[in-house]
Motif scaffolding. Structure first.
Motif, mmCIF file in Angstrom:
data_model
loop_
_atom_site.group_PDB
_atom_site.id
_atom_site.type_symbol
_atom_site.label_atom_id
_atom_site.label_comp_id
_atom_site.label_asym_id
_atom_site.label_seq_id
_atom_site.Cartn_x
_atom_site.Cartn_y
_atom_site.Cartn_z
ATOM 1 N N ASN A 119 -5.222 2.547 9.173
ATOM 2 C CA ASN A 119 -5.416 3.740 8.351
ATOM 3 C C ASN A 119 -4.185 4.637 8.430
ATOM 4 O O ASN A 119 -3.348 4.494 9.320
ATOM 5 N N SER A 120 -4.102 5.572 7.511
ATOM 6 C CA SER A 120 -2.984 6.524 7.486
ATOM 7 C C SER A 120 -1.649 5.802 7.605
ATOM 8 O O SER A 120 -0.791 6.171 8.411
ATOM 9 N N MET A 165 0.848 -1.181 0.000
ATOM 10 C CA MET A 165 0.000 0.000 0.000
ATOM 11 C C MET A 165 0.886 1.234 0.000
ATOM 12 O O MET A 165 1.964 1.235 0.569
ATOM 13 N N GLN A 166 0.388 2.294 -0.594
ATOM 14 C CA GLN A 166 1.092 3.568 -0.548
ATOM 15 C C GLN A 166 0.865 4.236 0.803
ATOM 16 O O GLN A 166 -0.151 3.997 1.477
ATOM 17 N N VAL A 200 4.526 -0.706 3.110
ATOM 18 C CA VAL A 200 4.001 0.634 2.830
ATOM 19 C C VAL A 200 5.074 1.412 2.091
ATOM 20 O O VAL A 200 6.171 1.615 2.612
ATOM 21 N N GLY A 204 -0.336 6.647 3.522
ATOM 22 C CA GLY A 204 -1.617 7.318 3.622
ATOM 23 C C GLY A 204 -2.805 6.422 3.346
ATOM 24 O O GLY A 204 -3.954 6.806 3.623
ATOM 25 N N GLY A 205 -2.556 5.257 2.830
ATOM 26 C CA GLY A 205 -3.627 4.322 2.504
ATOM 27 C C GLY A 205 -4.049 3.482 3.694
ATOM 28 O O GLY A 205 -3.586 3.695 4.823
ATOM 29 N N SER A 206 -4.933 2.529 3.428
ATOM 30 C CA SER A 206 -5.491 1.686 4.484
ATOM 31 C C SER A 206 -5.415 0.219 4.091
ATOM 32 O O SER A 206 -5.483 -0.130 2.902
ATOM 33 N N LEU A 207 -5.288 -0.626 5.097
ATOM 34 C CA LEU A 207 -5.364 -2.070 4.946
ATOM 35 C C LEU A 207 -6.105 -2.633 6.140
ATOM 36 O O LEU A 207 -6.095 -2.038 7.229
#
Length: 116
Positions: free
Chosen positions: A83-84, A12-13, A114, A15-18
């Motif tokens: 998140n974030s 994930m980049q 990330v 700032g994204g969420s998993l």
């Protein structure tokens, strides 16, 4: 014996969420707490978040306000909403189940990466 199956890791980049999931089976009626831990390359495994059978939660300072641990409707299923995300969250994430006070079982781990 308790078996733990984790899922939901990935790339994930920032700032994204998993969302990670962990399902326990076996002697799961004796589970008193479940949690998520992580281990980055060259570092020790560290606590991320835990939740007790009574739904009391505990978080590492580094993830407070960004990660949320919760229990699913299915018995002995636990989730970690992340998140974030930050590059420093990159690690292998492990689910842990505790029976009684100090008998722990671990999952096989799921990689979270990330990118910045």
């Amino acid at each position: 014996q308790v078996q733990l199956v984790e899922s939901g890791g990935g790339l994930m980049q920032a700032g994204g969420s998993l969302r990670l999931s962990c399902a326990a089976s076996g002697s799961d009626s004796s589970i008193t707490a479940m949690g998520w831990y992580r281990q980055a390359p060259g570092k020790q495994r560290e606590l991320v978040a835990t939740i007790t059978r009574g739904s009391n939660t505990n978080y590492a300072n580094s993830v407070k306000g960004r990660f949320t641990i919760s229990r699913g409707n299915a018995k002995n299923t636990v989730y970690l909403q992340m998140n974030s995300l930050k590059p420093e969250d990159t690690a292998v994430y492990y689910c842990r189940a505790t029976l009684g006070i100090s008998l722990h079982y671990w999952g096989q781990g799921t990689q979270v990466t990330v990118s910045s």
